[in-house]
Write a protein that holds these residues in place. Structure first.
Motif, short mmCIF file in Angstrom:
data_model
loop_
_atom_site.label_atom_id
_atom_site.label_comp_id
_atom_site.label_asym_id
_atom_site.label_seq_id
_atom_site.Cartn_x
_atom_site.Cartn_y
_atom_site.Cartn_z
N LEU A 84 0.86 -1.25 0.08
CA LEU A 84 0.00 0.02 0.00
C LEU A 84 0.84 1.17 -0.15
CD1 LEU A 84 -2.79 1.36 0.11
CD2 LEU A 84 -2.57 1.21 2.86
N ILE A 85 1.77 1.21 0.95
CA ILE A 85 2.86 2.30 0.88
C ILE A 85 3.35 2.62 -0.45
CG2 ILE A 85 4.95 3.29 2.05
CD1 ILE A 85 4.04 1.81 4.66
N ALA A 86 4.01 1.45 -0.92
CA ALA A 86 4.70 1.55 -2.21
C ALA A 86 3.92 1.77 -3.50
CB ALA A 86 5.25 -0.05 -2.71
N ASP A 87 2.64 1.54 -3.55
CA ASP A 87 1.46 2.12 -4.34
C ASP A 87 1.45 3.62 -4.47
OD1 ASP A 87 1.04 -0.24 -5.30
OD2 ASP A 87 -0.79 -0.69 -4.03
N ASP A 88 1.62 4.27 -3.24
CA ASP A 88 1.24 5.74 -2.91
C ASP A 88 2.73 6.30 -3.35
OD1 ASP A 88 -1.22 5.50 -2.14
OD2 ASP A 88 -0.77 5.54 0.14
N VAL A 89 3.75 5.58 -3.25
CA VAL A 89 4.95 6.37 -3.46
C VAL A 89 5.34 6.30 -4.93
CG1 VAL A 89 7.49 5.91 -3.24
CG2 VAL A 89 6.28 5.70 -1.38
N GLU A 90 4.63 5.58 -5.50
CA GLU A 90 5.00 5.17 -7.11
C GLU A 90 4.32 6.27 -7.72
OE1 GLU A 90 4.82 1.83 -10.52
OE2 GLU A 90 3.71 1.34 -8.59
N ALA A 91 2.97 6.35 -7.15
CA ALA A 91 1.88 7.40 -7.84
C ALA A 91 2.58 8.63 -7.56
CB ALA A 91 0.43 7.25 -7.05
N GLU A 92 3.13 9.18 -6.44
CA GLU A 92 3.71 10.48 -6.35
C GLU A 92 4.94 10.81 -7.30
OE1 GLU A 92 3.01 13.14 -4.77
OE2 GLU A 92 1.12 12.43 -3.85
N ILE A 93 5.70 9.35 -7.44
CA ILE A 93 6.79 9.57 -8.05
C ILE A 93 6.49 9.93 -9.87
CG2 ILE A 93 8.78 8.39 -9.28
CD1 ILE A 93 9.63 7.74 -6.62
N ARG A 94 5.40 9.14 -10.19
CA ARG A 94 4.96 9.27 -11.66
C ARG A 94 4.36 10.72 -11.84
NH1 ARG A 94 4.62 4.88 -14.55
NH2 ARG A 94 4.69 2.88 -13.64
N GLU A 95 4.07 11.61 -10.73
CA GLU A 95 3.69 12.88 -10.90
C GLU A 95 4.70 13.75 -10.77
OE1 GLU A 95 0.49 13.86 -11.41
OE2 GLU A 95 -0.33 12.02 -11.56
N GLY A 96 6.07 13.18 -10.61
CA GLY A 96 7.36 14.04 -10.59
C GLY A 96 7.68 14.52 -9.17
N ASN A 97 7.00 14.08 -8.25
CA ASN A 97 7.43 14.37 -6.97
C ASN A 97 8.44 13.66 -6.44
OD1 ASN A 97 5.18 16.46 -7.13
ND2 ASN A 97 3.62 14.91 -6.69
N ASP A 98 9.79 14.21 -6.66
CA ASP A 98 10.90 13.47 -5.86
C ASP A 98 12.02 14.42 -5.89
OD1 ASP A 98 11.82 13.35 -8.94
OD2 ASP A 98 13.30 11.94 -7.99
N PRO A 99 13.07 14.21 -5.09
CA PRO A 99 12.93 12.90 -4.03
C PRO A 99 11.82 13.14 -3.02
CG PRO A 99 14.65 14.71 -3.54
CD PRO A 99 13.94 15.13 -4.77
N LEU A 100 11.52 12.05 -2.47
CA LEU A 100 10.61 11.96 -1.32
C LEU A 100 11.17 11.40 -0.18
CD1 LEU A 100 9.25 9.01 -1.88
CD2 LEU A 100 7.90 10.18 -3.30
N VAL A 101 10.65 11.52 1.04
CA VAL A 101 11.12 10.88 2.37
C VAL A 101 10.21 9.83 2.86
CG1 VAL A 101 11.68 11.32 4.79
CG2 VAL A 101 12.58 12.86 2.77
N ILE A 102 10.65 8.78 3.34
CA ILE A 102 9.58 7.74 3.85
C ILE A 102 10.17 7.43 5.32
CG2 ILE A 102 8.61 5.44 3.80
CD1 ILE A 102 9.61 5.31 0.43
N LEU A 103 9.28 7.60 6.21
CA LEU A 103 9.64 7.49 7.58
C LEU A 103 9.40 6.00 7.95
CD1 LEU A 103 10.87 9.75 9.26
CD2 LEU A 103 8.60 9.85 10.55
N THR A 104 10.62 5.27 8.40
CA THR A 104 10.23 3.87 8.42
C THR A 104 10.91 3.38 9.79
OG1 THR A 104 12.61 3.04 7.67
CG2 THR A 104 11.10 3.52 6.04
N GLY A 143 9.49 1.38 -15.61
CA GLY A 143 8.65 1.69 -14.45
C GLY A 143 8.94 3.22 -14.04
N ALA A 144 9.18 3.48 -12.76
CA ALA A 144 9.10 5.12 -12.41
C ALA A 144 10.39 5.83 -12.83
CB ALA A 144 9.30 4.96 -10.87
N GLY A 145 11.47 5.11 -13.74
CA GLY A 145 12.21 5.86 -14.56
C GLY A 145 13.66 6.15 -13.62
N GLY A 146 13.67 5.65 -12.61
CA GLY A 146 15.14 5.67 -11.76
C GLY A 146 14.79 6.86 -10.64
N ARG A 147 13.51 7.26 -10.29
CA ARG A 147 13.23 8.20 -9.48
C ARG A 147 13.92 7.88 -7.88
NH1 ARG A 147 11.79 13.35 -11.59
NH2 ARG A 147 10.50 12.94 -13.41
#
Length: 482
Positions: A316-336, A390-394
């Protein structure tokens, strides 16, 4: 000159002999416990009919060979005994029952913990704090610490739902197990009972022997007879008064302290505002299906391990990350939580063509700044280069809460994913708020977008989300669309 030792008996009231009291001590007690009735004074000044209104209020009574005073005055009484060199012997006959199983499932803010510690240091106490200051949660924390069957007294029925909801959330006691003495319903709870003051004035005998802790909410709104005619019927070991203000309309504020105990902590408006709406963010709340048979803090490490390795949750988290990256929103931070979650989530992201970087892993061993669950440290690594599709190496940056709090200015992102159920302490809140946007070193004009994953099936994690909502300045139900 020899002074006789005074036997002071503490039960539903404080009783001591009339003989052998140092005269100066008795004068001071009389001065504090016998005072002008404000209603009589007002009517007298207005020239109104006085009827049977007493000119004075007497909280010091003499019966036979003993004086009787409210036990909320006990700390002041003992302090006066020491001041006037009155030797005494304390005879404790308060009711302490067998401990009941209760545990607090949540995290207090720093000022709330200070307030709770102040309450727990005294058997009889009053806590002052305005609306939304967290008095109810502090009260529940002290209930869990004292583990005594508790009676919660409310002067107005509009307070009942709030108590029931918080008892369910923070003590994990189903509302059907909470006793009620309200509107003709008389059902005692084994651990907690909520009673309307008007109802319990006639039914207190049904509860007296089953209560070890009495909490009176909204003291400033209670009729004076609650203090003078209800509270003295209980011989519970502990008492706590919760009040929004040190002032009452009838100008009898001293009744609160005389019958329930001195003020041990006053929550300032600044403290109450701490963290409220401090994160300017667009929050996207995602509910998950993660569940775990959590019963106590001993289950926390194993529950965190299960959460961090839950494949459906990580997808579920990866789905949201991928969707944001496809919108060009990177880099992004994931708190783990680091460790295995970094490995599993990292593999899932890499499979989608997203490059993953772990930020300062050696500095972190804890899952979150708000709890003590330990996880396996991760080694410094950079995953293999992603495939060209895929997400193009983002790029996605994985960082633990502690590492983010220590190095937020080294990162930049427009989107933050809360892959673990964190609790926003001050350092982490500041780090999130000051996270630079888009790598330009400036927070920019657009608010940070936060993906908050809400594990509603686990009461503790739902509480954490409700606390985070406080930082967002939004009601949790509104964020979830309820």
């Amino acid at each position: 000159m020899y002074t006789k030792t005074l036997d002071i008996t503490v039960s539903e009231s404080v009783r001591f002999p009339t003989q052998g009291v140092v005269p100066l001590l008795l004068n001071k007690i009389h001065e504090r416990l016998v005072f002008t009735n404000p209603e009589y004074e007002v009517r007298h000044l207005r020239g109104e009919w006085l009827g049977n209104i007493a000119p004075q209020i007497h909280c010091l009574r003499k019966t036979g060979r003993h004086y009787i005073i409210p036990r909320g005055f006990l700390d002041q009484f003992l302090e006066l005994c020491d001041r006037f060199q009155q030797p005494y012997r304390l005879i404790d006959r308060r009711r302490a029952l067998e401990p009941v199983a209760m545990e607090f499932h949540g995290q207090l803010k720093d000022y709330q913990l200070e307030a709770a510690e102040g309450v727990l240091e005294r058997d009889f106490a009053t806590l002052v704090g305005g609306y939304k200051s967290g008095k109810t949660v502090i009260g529940l924390y002290t209930i869990a610490q004292r583990r005594q069957p508790t009676l919660i007294l409310i002067p107005h029925l509009d307070l009942m739902e709030g108590w029931l909801t918080k008892i369910e959330n923070f003590l994990q006691i189903p509302r059907k197990e909470v006793g009620l003495f309200i509107r003709g319903t008389h059902r005692r709870g084994d651990r907690i009972t909520i009673a309307h003051t008007g109802e319990i004035l006639r039914q207190w005998k049904a509860l007296k022997e089953r209560v070890g802790y009495v909490i009176l909410d909204e003291c400033q709104r209670c009729p004076s007879k609650v203090f003078t005619h209800l509270i003295p019927n209980f011989d519970s070991r502990y008492m706590l008064g919760l009040t929004n203000s040190t002032q009452r309309r009838d100008r009898l504020s001293q009744l609160i302290y005389i019958y329930l105990g001195d003020v041990v902590y006053s929550i300032s408006e600044k403290d109450a505002r701490e963290g409220r709406g401090v994160l300017r963010a667009q929050v996207i709340a995602r509910t998950t299906d993660f569940d775990y048979p959590y019963e106590s803090r001993a289950d926390y490490p194993s529950m965190m391990k299960a959460l961090m390795t839950d494949e459906a949750r990580n997808r579920l988290i990866a789905d949201d990350v991928e969707a944001e990256i496809r919108e060009g929103n990177d880099p992004l931070v994931i708190l783990t939580g680091g460790g295995e979650q970094d490995r599993q989530l990292g593999r899932e992201l890499e499979r989608r063509g997203i490059s993953v970087v772990v930020q300062d892993p050696e500095a972190e061993e804890e899952v979150s700044a708000g709890d003590a669950g330990r996880v396996e440290p991760v080694s410094d690594r950079r995953p293999e280069e992603p495939p060209e599709h895929g997400a193009g190496g983002r790029k996605a940056i994985l960082v633990t809460p502690k590492a983010l709090a220590e190095s937020s200015q080294k990162l930049s992102a427009d989107v933050l994913f809360l892959a673990v159920p964190v609790y926003f302490r001050r350092g982490l809140t500041h780090a999130v708020r000051s996270l630079p946007r888009s790598g330009n070193g400036d927070t920019g004009t657009l608010p940070l977008r936060i993906y908050d994953y809400v594990d509603q099936k686990v009461g503790l994690f739902e509480n954490y989300f409700r606390m985070r909502s406080y930082n967002y300045g939004a009601h949790p139900d509104a964020l979830l669309g309820d």
